[in-house]
Design an enzyme around this catalytic site. Structure first.
Site, PDB file in Angstrom:
ATOM      1  N   GLY A   1       0.749  -1.246   0.000  1.00 45.59           N
ATOM      2  CA  GLY A   1       0.000   0.000   0.000  1.00 45.59           C
ATOM      3  C   GLY A   1       0.775   1.288   0.000  1.00 45.59           C
TER       4      GLY A   1
ATOM      5  N   GLU B   1      -3.677  -3.466   6.060  1.00 40.43           N
ATOM      6  CA  GLU B   1      -4.929  -3.066   5.417  1.00 40.43           C
ATOM      7  C   GLU B   1      -4.787  -3.025   3.901  1.00 40.43           C
ATOM      8  OE1 GLU B   1      -2.737   0.461   4.708  1.00 40.43           O
ATOM      9  OE2 GLU B   1      -2.810  -0.775   6.503  1.00 40.43           O
ATOM     10  N   ASP B   2      -3.580  -2.718   3.405  1.00 43.06           N
ATOM     11  CA  ASP B   2      -3.368  -2.663   1.956  1.00 43.06           C
ATOM     12  C   ASP B   2      -3.594  -4.027   1.311  1.00 43.06           C
ATOM     13  OD1 ASP B   2      -1.198  -3.727   3.269  1.00 43.06           O
ATOM     14  OD2 ASP B   2       0.303  -2.489   2.263  1.00 43.06           O
ATOM     15  N   ASN B   3      -3.028  -5.055   1.928  1.00 40.76           N
ATOM     16  CA  ASN B   3      -3.185  -6.411   1.403  1.00 40.76           C
ATOM     17  C   ASN B   3      -4.631  -6.881   1.467  1.00 40.76           C
ATOM     18  OD1 ASN B   3      -2.063  -9.124   0.580  1.00 40.76           O
ATOM     19  ND2 ASN B   3      -2.942  -9.664   2.559  1.00 40.76           N
TER      20      ASN B   3
END
Length: 433
Positions: A253, A278-280
């Site tokens: 991210g 959270e990006d993944n």
């Protein structure tokens, strides 16, 4: 030993021709079967393991070749802008979460102001603390670029344990555009990055995520040198190869474009506040909805900001440990993507199957891996590092540390991030403590 075997053998006392036939059959069972002393099932099992290792090695070299092909096609020379009317480009909101003053921060943040984009874009800087020193730097940049719509948003929402999500949420809700570019504060991008990224979205309506590979630079401490060696070779190479194969979401991210409406359809940004990665998790959620991921040839350049050896080890352990609960199969496979582990296993497999010398096989494997990594870095960096001896030393140390740090990482379930200790749960969510 031969006398004992002859005395106890069922063929003892039989005619010499039968004994000779028995001896020949034992030899024919396999010259690598430890002179016929291994039981057949053990010998067969070891052969199967050896073939599996060789298959994995071939697969990894195939990924290396794919990464070099992607490098040649996309990164050696950047894709030119698509010739389309300016009114076809949608407005974009750039979100920059801030906390403190990062290394070379003025340069990294100013790269957003300098985007050559034919349509309108706004920049939202999200800050938690009204006393944060980054605010003064941002306000100075806003004054220097009065033609760019930019604002500083101060405050924090508490929707989970992820401080980045808590900080960004106010910018997410106030964004005036559906197309968002979330870019970390320490990332510098080329002035054409936004336009090339939107071109990909306009070319293919199924593209829902455009992301950029992280590239570290300006390493001046041991920790930074190790992190730099990891990011610009192993991580960058695998990131390009996995995304080129496109069998699953592989997303970091640092610099991502996606639709706000698409993110709202999977619960919105707030629903990912329970995860550290959270990006993944966002990438996986959008992937499951059918949104394709793609990349431009742009780099998300970040200054190597790790100071000490201990900080490097802590970051690598946190990365691996977080990944273990998000993508467990890929994480358990990770040692097989490392030169030393795979090189030694391949050398042993070749010894088993073809009686090759282990030292020679490993040496050839390692030297080839080293050469491909150095060539990969030189080409994606468009030149040499500031010091080849320092870079090679960092690369060698990084390779040697890979397995020990991985082993430590998978043995625990807690991470420390920004001074806060978290426990990772089985579903990838985390809790404090």
């Amino acid at each position: 030993m031969e006398a004992v075997n002859a005395h106890n053998s069922p063929s003892a006392g039989l005619p010499s021709t039968i004994g000779a036939t028995h001896s020949f059959a034992a030899d024919a069972a396999g010259s690598h079967a430890s002179s016929g002393l291994e039981p057949d099932y053990i010998s067969t099992g070891l052969d199967v393991v050896a073939y599996v290792v060789v298959t994995i090695a071939v697969f990894q070299w195939l990924l290396i070749l794919i990464s070099h092909l992607v490098l040649q096609r996309r990164y050696v020379k950047l894709r030119p802008f698509v010739d389309r009317p300016a009114d076809e480009y949608p407005p974009v909101t750039i979100i920059r979460p801030l906390k403190g003053v990062d290394k070379n921060m003025r340069r990294t943040l100013e790269s957003s102001f300098r985007q050559e984009y034919p349509a309108s874009f706004e920049i939202l800087f999200a800050v938690e603390d009204p006393e944060d020193p980054a605010i003064a730097l941002v306000e100075d940049l806003i004054n220097q670029h009065p033609k760019v719509a930019a604002r500083v948003l101060v405050g924090q929402d508490n929707v989970g344990i992820n401080p980045k999500v808590n900080n960004m949420l106010k910018a997410f809700t106030q964004a005036q555009s559906d197309l968002l570019w979330i870019c970390d504060s320490n990332v510098h991008t080329d002035s054409g990055t936004l336009r090339r990224s939107v071109d990909l979205i306009l070319d293919n309506k199924r593209v829902g995520v455009v992301h950029h590979v992280v590239f570290s630079e300006s390493a001046d401490t041991l920790g930074a040198m190790l992190d730099n060696a990891f990011l610009v070779t192993n991580h960058c190479r695998m990131y390009l190869a996995i995304n080129a194969v496109g069998t699953a979401s592989c997303l970091m991210g640092k610099s991502n474009l996606y639709y706000k409406s698409a993110l709202d359809s999977v619960g919105g940004l707030a629903s990912f506040g329970q995860y550290l990665a959270e990006d993944n998790m966002i990438g996986q959620a959008l992937w499951r909805l059918g949104w394709q991921h793609t990349m431009t040839g742009d780099l998300a350049r970040q200054p190597a900001d790790i100071g000490t050896f201990a900080e490097y080890c802590s970051r690598r352990i946190r990365w691996v440990r977080t990944r273990m609960y998000n993508v467990p199969i890929a994480t358990m496979y990770e040692p097989m993507t490392e030169s030393i582990v795979l090189g030694l296993l391949t050398a042993c497999a070749l010894k088993r199957l073809y009686a090759y010398d282990i030292i020679s096989s490993f040496g050839a494997f390692f030297l080839c891996w080293f050469g491909f990594d150095m060539m990969f870095f030189y080409r994606i960096n468009h030149g040499s590092p500031s010091s080849w001896p320092r870079f090679i030393f960092s690369w060698l140390c990084r390779e040697a540390l890979a397995l020990p740090l991985w082993a430590v990482a998978i043995a625990g379930d807690t991470v420390v991030w920004r001074g806060q200790k978290f426990r990772i749960l089985k579903d990838g969510a985390v809790k404090v403590g």
